[in-house]
Design a protein around this motif. Sequence first.
Motif, PDB file in Angstrom:
ATOM      1  N   VAL A  11     -19.954 -33.961  33.088  1.00  0.00           N
ATOM      2  CA  VAL A  11     -19.582 -33.539  31.735  1.00  0.00           C
ATOM      3  C   VAL A  11     -20.742 -33.827  30.794  1.00  0.00           C
ATOM      4  O   VAL A  11     -21.575 -34.717  31.032  1.00  0.00           O
ATOM      5  CB  VAL A  11     -18.304 -34.267  31.248  1.00  0.00           C
ATOM      6  N   LEU A  12     -20.797 -33.056  29.704  1.00  0.00           N
ATOM      7  CA  LEU A  12     -21.871 -33.221  28.727  1.00  0.00           C
ATOM      8  C   LEU A  12     -21.666 -34.490  27.905  1.00  0.00           C
ATOM      9  O   LEU A  12     -20.554 -34.783  27.450  1.00  0.00           O
ATOM     10  CB  LEU A  12     -21.923 -32.010  27.803  1.00  0.00           C
ATOM     11  N   ILE A  13     -22.736 -35.223  27.711  1.00  0.00           N
ATOM     12  CA  ILE A  13     -22.665 -36.423  26.893  1.00  0.00           C
ATOM     13  C   ILE A  13     -22.554 -36.055  25.415  1.00  0.00           C
ATOM     14  O   ILE A  13     -21.834 -36.690  24.649  1.00  0.00           O
ATOM     15  CB  ILE A  13     -23.908 -37.301  27.135  1.00  0.00           C
ATOM     16  N   ALA A  14     -23.259 -34.994  25.018  1.00  0.00           N
ATOM     17  CA  ALA A  14     -23.244 -34.539  23.623  1.00  0.00           C
ATOM     18  C   ALA A  14     -23.062 -33.030  23.588  1.00  0.00           C
ATOM     19  O   ALA A  14     -23.203 -32.346  24.609  1.00  0.00           O
ATOM     20  CB  ALA A  14     -24.550 -34.940  22.919  1.00  0.00           C
ATOM     21  N   ALA A  15     -22.728 -32.502  22.410  1.00  0.00           N
ATOM     22  CA  ALA A  15     -22.557 -31.054  22.258  1.00  0.00           C
ATOM     23  C   ALA A  15     -23.874 -30.336  22.531  1.00  0.00           C
ATOM     24  O   ALA A  15     -24.960 -30.889  22.327  1.00  0.00           O
ATOM     25  CB  ALA A  15     -22.063 -30.744  20.848  1.00  0.00           C
ATOM     26  N   ALA A  16     -23.788 -29.097  23.005  1.00  0.00           N
ATOM     27  CA  ALA A  16     -24.976 -28.296  23.304  1.00  0.00           C
ATOM     28  C   ALA A  16     -24.790 -26.903  22.732  1.00  0.00           C
ATOM     29  O   ALA A  16     -23.708 -26.315  22.835  1.00  0.00           O
ATOM     30  CB  ALA A  16     -25.210 -28.222  24.808  1.00  0.00           C
ATOM     31  N   ILE A  47     -29.858 -27.963  29.863  1.00  0.00           N
ATOM     32  CA  ILE A  47     -28.976 -29.037  30.316  1.00  0.00           C
ATOM     33  C   ILE A  47     -29.680 -29.726  31.488  1.00  0.00           C
ATOM     34  O   ILE A  47     -29.728 -29.174  32.591  1.00  0.00           O
ATOM     35  CB  ILE A  47     -27.605 -28.497  30.746  1.00  0.00           C
ATOM     36  N   ASP A  48     -30.238 -30.893  31.233  1.00  0.00           N
ATOM     37  CA  ASP A  48     -30.905 -31.623  32.307  1.00  0.00           C
ATOM     38  C   ASP A  48     -30.073 -32.824  32.724  1.00  0.00           C
ATOM     39  O   ASP A  48     -28.965 -33.045  32.227  1.00  0.00           O
ATOM     40  CB  ASP A  48     -32.323 -32.026  31.897  1.00  0.00           C
ATOM     41  N   ARG A  49     -30.615 -33.607  33.630  1.00  0.00           N
ATOM     42  CA  ARG A  49     -29.866 -34.720  34.206  1.00  0.00           C
ATOM     43  C   ARG A  49     -29.473 -35.768  33.168  1.00  0.00           C
ATOM     44  O   ARG A  49     -28.441 -36.421  33.279  1.00  0.00           O
ATOM     45  CB  ARG A  49     -30.694 -35.358  35.323  1.00  0.00           C
ATOM     46  N   LYS A  50     -30.303 -35.934  32.150  1.00  0.00           N
ATOM     47  CA  LYS A  50     -30.016 -36.940  31.124  1.00  0.00           C
ATOM     48  C   LYS A  50     -28.926 -36.486  30.159  1.00  0.00           C
ATOM     49  O   LYS A  50     -28.428 -37.290  29.375  1.00  0.00           O
ATOM     50  CB  LYS A  50     -31.289 -37.257  30.348  1.00  0.00           C
ATOM     51  N   ALA A  51     -28.552 -35.192  30.212  1.00  0.00           N
ATOM     52  CA  ALA A  51     -27.553 -34.666  29.276  1.00  0.00           C
ATOM     53  C   ALA A  51     -26.132 -34.781  29.785  1.00  0.00           C
ATOM     54  O   ALA A  51     -25.192 -34.457  29.069  1.00  0.00           O
ATOM     55  CB  ALA A  51     -27.870 -33.201  28.958  1.00  0.00           C
ATOM     56  N   VAL A  52     -25.966 -35.239  31.043  1.00  0.00           N
ATOM     57  CA  VAL A  52     -24.629 -35.273  31.630  1.00  0.00           C
ATOM     58  C   VAL A  52     -24.313 -36.650  32.206  1.00  0.00           C
ATOM     59  O   VAL A  52     -25.205 -37.487  32.405  1.00  0.00           O
ATOM     60  CB  VAL A  52     -24.486 -34.206  32.737  1.00  0.00           C
ATOM     61  N   THR A  53     -23.041 -36.837  32.484  1.00  0.00           N
ATOM     62  CA  THR A  53     -22.563 -38.052  33.136  1.00  0.00           C
ATOM     63  C   THR A  53     -21.406 -37.660  34.058  1.00  0.00           C
ATOM     64  O   THR A  53     -20.730 -36.655  33.792  1.00  0.00           O
ATOM     65  CB  THR A  53     -22.094 -39.092  32.083  1.00  0.00           C
ATOM     66  N   PRO A  54     -21.172 -38.364  35.156  1.00  0.00           N
ATOM     67  CA  PRO A  54     -20.038 -38.019  36.027  1.00  0.00           C
ATOM     68  C   PRO A  54     -18.723 -38.048  35.256  1.00  0.00           C
ATOM     69  O   PRO A  54     -18.496 -38.917  34.409  1.00  0.00           O
ATOM     70  CB  PRO A  54     -20.078 -39.123  37.098  1.00  0.00           C
ATOM     71  N   GLY A  55     -17.860 -37.069  35.525  1.00  0.00           N
ATOM     72  CA  GLY A  55     -16.579 -36.988  34.834  1.00  0.00           C
ATOM     73  C   GLY A  55     -15.626 -36.063  35.548  1.00  0.00           C
ATOM     74  O   GLY A  55     -15.935 -35.536  36.623  1.00  0.00           O
TER      75      GLY A  55
END
Length: 219
Positions: free
Chosen positions: A107-112, A118-126
């Motif tokens: 899932v996205l950490i912040a709005a886009a 969308i790279d690896r730093k923009a997401v977290t497992p969810g």
Amino acid sequence: MPSAAMIAAIGLGIVAPADGAPIRVRDRAIRMADVVRLPAESDWRRLAAVEIWRIPAGQGGVTLTRRAIAALIRRATPGIALADAGPGTIEFRAGVSARPVIRKCYVLIAAAVAGATIDRKAVTPGPCGGGKVDTAWDRAAGTLVAGRAFAAATSIGPVRPPAAPLVMRGDVMTLVSRAGAVTIERGVTALQPGRAGEKVFVRDNSGKVFAAPIAGVPQ
């Protein structure tokens, strides 16, 4: 495991559901315990696990004659004594795997915004979302991009985005060549995106094109 003499003395028979329903097997393997009623003693447990046939990959099931099953049992366990297999067929269906498949989504950490990388730093497992995932792969940049505006915590599905490229097409870099104590540096231009540790095609000032590794710390 029971000896051949013990097996021969029992005179086992092939068992099938009385209502003609298919026999469901796990992991596509048809085992002795699926087709023969074995004694409950612990000595017979290893025989119960013997695989006699496997449903081919891509098939949901297979139908075998009782005589074919008897032949498979005899091949898997030489010396076994079976009662008359008789006519008829038995259907076997591949059941649900013993281990459930767990999807891992991001899932996205912040709005886009639409078109954002969308790279690896923009997401977290969810959790996995139930709607359509509107993302696209930008081949030229080697990145995943948003096809529309996304709110924070939106699931992008089970695909983990790659790390952001360390080098982009058109970036001017310094190529360092070492031979013993001699170090030569020259300017080159990247012809494709790349990440630390990868090789990318570059062009030097003379117009020569060749592949060169990217140094740096992987993201």
